[in-house]
Scaffold this motif. Structure first.
Motif, PDB file in Angstrom:
ATOM      1  N   GLU A 276       0.754  -1.057   0.050  1.00 47.46           N
ATOM      2  CA  GLU A 276       0.057   0.045  -0.184  1.00 47.46           C
ATOM      3  C   GLU A 276       1.121   1.403   0.223  1.00 47.46           C
ATOM      4  O   GLU A 276       0.577   2.928   0.138  1.00 47.46           O
ATOM      5  CB  GLU A 276      -1.110   0.571   1.224  1.00 47.46           C
ATOM      6  CG  GLU A 276       0.093   0.573   2.515  1.00 47.46           C
ATOM      7  CD  GLU A 276      -0.037  -1.233   3.549  1.00 47.46           C
ATOM      8  OE1 GLU A 276       0.092  -1.606   4.040  1.00 47.46           O
ATOM      9  OE2 GLU A 276      -0.299  -1.980   2.583  1.00 47.46           O
ATOM     10  N   TYR A 277       2.225   1.145  -0.453  1.00 44.33           N
ATOM     11  CA  TYR A 277       3.320   2.042  -0.617  1.00 44.33           C
ATOM     12  C   TYR A 277       3.397   2.842  -2.075  1.00 44.33           C
ATOM     13  O   TYR A 277       3.750   1.654  -2.487  1.00 44.33           O
ATOM     14  CB  TYR A 277       4.099   1.782   0.428  1.00 44.33           C
ATOM     15  CG  TYR A 277       4.136   1.425   1.882  1.00 44.33           C
ATOM     16  CD1 TYR A 277       4.326   2.209   3.042  1.00 44.33           C
ATOM     17  CD2 TYR A 277       3.352   0.709   2.513  1.00 44.33           C
ATOM     18  CE1 TYR A 277       4.036   2.503   4.333  1.00 44.33           C
ATOM     19  CE2 TYR A 277       3.471  -0.244   3.818  1.00 44.33           C
ATOM     20  CZ  TYR A 277       3.307   1.118   4.988  1.00 44.33           C
ATOM     21  OH  TYR A 277       3.098   0.955   5.923  1.00 44.33           O
ATOM     22  N   THR A 278       3.717   3.666  -1.900  1.00 41.40           N
ATOM     23  CA  THR A 278       3.929   4.399  -3.152  1.00 41.40           C
ATOM     24  C   THR A 278       5.126   5.426  -3.015  1.00 41.40           C
ATOM     25  O   THR A 278       4.219   6.253  -1.875  1.00 41.40           O
ATOM     26  CB  THR A 278       2.499   5.054  -3.966  1.00 41.40           C
ATOM     27  OG1 THR A 278       1.471   4.002  -4.138  1.00 41.40           O
ATOM     28  CG2 THR A 278       2.928   5.387  -5.664  1.00 41.40           C
ATOM     29  N   LEU A 279       5.999   5.492  -3.636  1.00 44.26           N
ATOM     30  CA  LEU A 279       7.108   6.405  -3.548  1.00 44.26           C
ATOM     31  C   LEU A 279       6.974   7.361  -5.334  1.00 44.26           C
ATOM     32  O   LEU A 279       6.506   7.000  -6.156  1.00 44.26           O
ATOM     33  CB  LEU A 279       8.289   5.577  -3.652  1.00 44.26           C
ATOM     34  CG  LEU A 279       9.971   6.394  -4.267  1.00 44.26           C
ATOM     35  CD1 LEU A 279       9.864   7.674  -2.455  1.00 44.26           C
ATOM     36  CD2 LEU A 279      11.033   6.179  -4.302  1.00 44.26           C
ATOM     37  N   MET A 296       1.456   6.897   1.664  1.00 42.24           N
ATOM     38  CA  MET A 296       1.082   5.762   2.678  1.00 42.24           C
ATOM     39  C   MET A 296      -0.323   5.570   2.756  1.00 42.24           C
ATOM     40  O   MET A 296      -1.423   6.569   3.253  1.00 42.24           O
ATOM     41  CB  MET A 296       1.594   4.696   3.765  1.00 42.24           C
ATOM     42  CG  MET A 296       2.943   5.646   3.827  1.00 42.24           C
ATOM     43  SD  MET A 296       3.578   5.688   5.388  1.00 42.24           S
ATOM     44  CE  MET A 296       3.759   7.258   5.271  1.00 42.24           C
ATOM     45  N   THR A 297      -1.066   4.113   2.098  1.00 45.23           N
ATOM     46  CA  THR A 297      -2.464   4.462   1.748  1.00 45.23           C
ATOM     47  C   THR A 297      -2.984   3.186   3.132  1.00 45.23           C
ATOM     48  O   THR A 297      -2.874   2.207   2.581  1.00 45.23           O
ATOM     49  CB  THR A 297      -3.571   4.232   0.661  1.00 45.23           C
ATOM     50  OG1 THR A 297      -2.812   4.981  -0.403  1.00 45.23           O
ATOM     51  CG2 THR A 297      -5.013   3.958   0.619  1.00 45.23           C
ATOM     52  N   CYS A 298      -3.774   3.338   4.084  1.00 45.45           N
ATOM     53  CA  CYS A 298      -4.313   2.910   5.079  1.00 45.45           C
ATOM     54  C   CYS A 298      -5.478   1.870   3.854  1.00 45.45           C
ATOM     55  O   CYS A 298      -6.215   1.856   3.963  1.00 45.45           O
ATOM     56  CB  CYS A 298      -4.911   3.138   6.510  1.00 45.45           C
ATOM     57  SG  CYS A 298      -5.909   2.542   7.553  1.00 45.45           S
ATOM     58  N   PRO A 299      -4.975   0.555   4.543  1.00 48.45           N
ATOM     59  CA  PRO A 299      -6.072  -0.415   4.386  1.00 48.45           C
ATOM     60  C   PRO A 299      -7.676  -0.385   3.962  1.00 48.45           C
ATOM     61  O   PRO A 299      -8.499  -0.684   3.403  1.00 48.45           O
ATOM     62  CB  PRO A 299      -5.721  -1.810   3.768  1.00 48.45           C
ATOM     63  CG  PRO A 299      -4.239  -1.746   4.030  1.00 48.45           C
ATOM     64  CD  PRO A 299      -3.900  -0.391   4.699  1.00 48.45           C
ATOM     65  N   SER A 300      -8.195  -0.592   5.499  1.00 52.84           N
ATOM     66  CA  SER A 300      -8.971  -0.263   5.840  1.00 52.84           C
ATOM     67  C   SER A 300      -9.875   1.265   6.076  1.00 52.84           C
ATOM     68  O   SER A 300     -11.141   1.512   5.813  1.00 52.84           O
ATOM     69  CB  SER A 300      -8.648  -0.694   7.534  1.00 52.84           C
ATOM     70  OG  SER A 300      -7.943   0.507   8.111  1.00 52.84           O
ATOM     71  N   THR A 301      -9.396   2.166   5.978  1.00 51.07           N
ATOM     72  CA  THR A 301      -9.921   3.282   5.965  1.00 51.07           C
ATOM     73  C   THR A 301      -9.732   4.214   4.574  1.00 51.07           C
ATOM     74  O   THR A 301     -10.060   4.966   4.260  1.00 51.07           O
ATOM     75  CB  THR A 301      -9.854   3.964   6.822  1.00 51.07           C
ATOM     76  OG1 THR A 301      -8.119   4.355   6.787  1.00 51.07           O
ATOM     77  CG2 THR A 301      -9.221   4.071   8.459  1.00 51.07           C
ATOM     78  N   GLY A 302      -9.065   3.610   3.870  1.00 52.69           N
ATOM     79  CA  GLY A 302      -8.212   4.316   2.432  1.00 52.69           C
ATOM     80  C   GLY A 302      -8.163   5.935   3.328  1.00 52.69           C
ATOM     81  O   GLY A 302      -7.329   6.994   2.546  1.00 52.69           O
ATOM     82  N   HIS A 303      -7.366   6.254   4.198  1.00 47.96           N
ATOM     83  CA  HIS A 303      -6.991   7.758   4.238  1.00 47.96           C
ATOM     84  C   HIS A 303      -5.395   7.111   4.050  1.00 47.96           C
ATOM     85  O   HIS A 303      -4.648   6.202   3.974  1.00 47.96           O
ATOM     86  CB  HIS A 303      -6.776   7.364   6.373  1.00 47.96           C
ATOM     87  CG  HIS A 303      -6.031   8.872   6.500  1.00 47.96           C
ATOM     88  ND1 HIS A 303      -6.507  10.010   5.978  1.00 47.96           N
ATOM     89  CD2 HIS A 303      -5.172   9.123   7.275  1.00 47.96           C
ATOM     90  CE1 HIS A 303      -5.419  10.953   6.726  1.00 47.96           C
ATOM     91  NE2 HIS A 303      -4.598  10.586   7.318  1.00 47.96           N
ATOM     92  N   ILE A 304      -5.074   8.688   3.687  1.00 50.95           N
ATOM     93  CA  ILE A 304      -3.294   8.766   2.977  1.00 50.95           C
ATOM     94  C   ILE A 304      -2.897   9.370   3.843  1.00 50.95           C
ATOM     95  O   ILE A 304      -3.241  10.274   4.232  1.00 50.95           O
ATOM     96  CB  ILE A 304      -3.965   9.826   1.629  1.00 50.95           C
ATOM     97  CG1 ILE A 304      -4.810   8.086   0.312  1.00 50.95           C
ATOM     98  CG2 ILE A 304      -2.315  10.022   1.029  1.00 50.95           C
ATOM     99  CD1 ILE A 304      -4.947   9.069  -1.446  1.00 50.95           C
ATOM    100  N   GLN A 335       0.881  -4.102  10.651  1.00 50.45           N
ATOM    101  CA  GLN A 335       1.710  -2.838   9.782  1.00 50.45           C
ATOM    102  C   GLN A 335      -0.018  -2.353   9.563  1.00 50.45           C
ATOM    103  O   GLN A 335      -0.961  -2.673   9.091  1.00 50.45           O
ATOM    104  CB  GLN A 335       1.614  -3.580   7.807  1.00 50.45           C
ATOM    105  CG  GLN A 335       3.092  -4.581   7.317  1.00 50.45           C
ATOM    106  CD  GLN A 335       2.903  -4.617   6.198  1.00 50.45           C
ATOM    107  OE1 GLN A 335       2.339  -3.855   5.743  1.00 50.45           O
ATOM    108  NE2 GLN A 335       4.254  -5.129   5.992  1.00 50.45           N
ATOM    109  N   THR A 336      -0.197  -0.061   9.705  1.00 49.73           N
ATOM    110  CA  THR A 336      -1.226  -0.042   9.769  1.00 49.73           C
ATOM    111  C   THR A 336      -0.812   1.292   8.543  1.00 49.73           C
ATOM    112  O   THR A 336       0.032   1.351   7.697  1.00 49.73           O
ATOM    113  CB  THR A 336      -1.199   0.505  11.066  1.00 49.73           C
ATOM    114  OG1 THR A 336       0.001   1.639  11.599  1.00 49.73           O
ATOM    115  CG2 THR A 336      -1.407   0.041  11.941  1.00 49.73           C
TER     116      THR A 336
END
Length: 336
Positions: A276-279, A296-304, A335-336
């Motif tokens: 879920e990480y993008t450089l 970083m995008t949280c898989p459960s909430t979608g928070h960036i 991982q969060t």
């Protein structure tokens, strides 16, 4: 003369009282009383053996500067400063031990950056004013906080006339510019706005404003041009970073806009991904060096969440390891 070398507990607790007293006086936005200001100015001229000047009241230091005959530190300013401020310093300091002077100077050291250093830097920087061209009550108020403590709390002997004139000038004048036959007296600002750390600050409006409209914009102590200061930080645009040459202003813009919006609005280029990480990399000339961001995008909430990483990092896993103090992402227990 017996030196005063220490404070009693009841005297020591009064130090912040006198600091706050003179901060409030120095930051007053009340209109000055022209009659009282005239009396104070005339008394000041008299004590240095000058005739009463013609007094011109101005709505701001900017207006005064446009009217007055500018020059280097003139002899009236110099004589007033020496006769009142410097001589009071010398007279009172003789009665107080060196260590105690250092302790009590905490009043001065905490007031000076806020009351004088900041206001002087902001206002003089805006209008091109040199320190020697006038007297700023904020500077004198820093010293007055100590004088008042020595006189009122420690009962130090002093020249009452000098102290009275010194106080009256602070209490009744804004910035003033004394010359031999004429004195320009500025109004106080109508608006003075600070953050909770006593730094000049306002959002979308002036931090300092005088009655003639002369205004200064500031963000947590950093002076802003009007093109930024008149706009609320929520509406600042990432594209402004492409044309802003001042490093301090770029820092403020980046801090307020945030890397999430910057990466979106400036169309950051994707360099690498890992789970879920993008450089990301911003190719535009936003800063002195390339900007690499780890999104970083949280898989459960979608928070960036976006954080900046060093520009030499080219892989997402390396960026994650840098953010987490060298720990490999595979070693995370959760991982969060």
């Amino acid at each position: 003369m017996k030196l005063i070398n220490s404070l009693t507990p009841s005297q020591e607790i009064l130090i912040p009282v006198y600091r706050e007293k003179w901060r409030e006086i120095a930051l007053s936005t009340e209109s000055i009383n022209h009659q009282k200001a005239t009396v104070a100015i005339n008394a000041a001229y008299q004590i240095i053996s000058y005739l009463h000047p013609r007094i011109i009241f101005c709505d701001s230091p900017h207006r005064a500067l446009k009217q007055m005959e500018r020059g280097e530190r003139n002899k009236v300013t110099n004589r007033l400063d020496k006769k009142l401020r410097i001589e009071l310093i010398e007279e009172l300091a003789k009665q107080v031990g060196g260590k105690l002077r250092s302790d009590v100077n905490l009043i001065w050291s905490q007031l000076r950056p806020q009351l004088w250093g900041q206001l002087m830097r902001q206002i003089s920087g805006e209008i091109g004013l040199k320190l020697g061209e006038g007297i700023q009550p904020e500077l004198w108020a820093c010293n007055a906080s100590i004088f008042d403590f020595y006189i009122s709390v420690l009962s130090c002997s002093h020249d009452e006339k000098k102290w009275q004139i010194y106080r009256d000038l602070i209490l009744n004048c804004g910035w003033f510019f004394p010359f031999e036959n004429i004195c320009y007296v500025s109004a106080r600002p109508d608006i003075l706005s600070f953050d909770n750390q006593q730094r000049l600050h306002a959002e979308g409006s002036p931090a300092i404003q005088f009655r003639d409209g002369f205004s200064i914009y500031a963000h947590h102590g950093v002076r802003l041009p009007a093109r930024y200061g008149t706009v609320h930080p929520n509406q600042w645009q990432a594209e402004w970073l492409l044309t802003e040459d001042n490093a301090e202003l770029r820092r403020v813009l980046i801090q307020e806009i945030g890397y999430v919006r910057i990466s979106q609005e400036l169309q950051a280029k994707e360099l690498d991904t890992w789970q879920e990480y993008t450089l990301l990399k911003i190719d535009n000339s936003v800063n002195l060096e390339p900007i690499h961001l780890l999104k970083m995008t949280c898989p459960s909430t979608g928070h960036i969440h976006v954080i900046r990483v060093p520009p030499h990092i080219g892989l997402a896993r390396a960026a994650i390891r840098w953010v987490n103090w060298g720990i490999n992402p595979e070693d995370f227990s959760v991982q969060t």
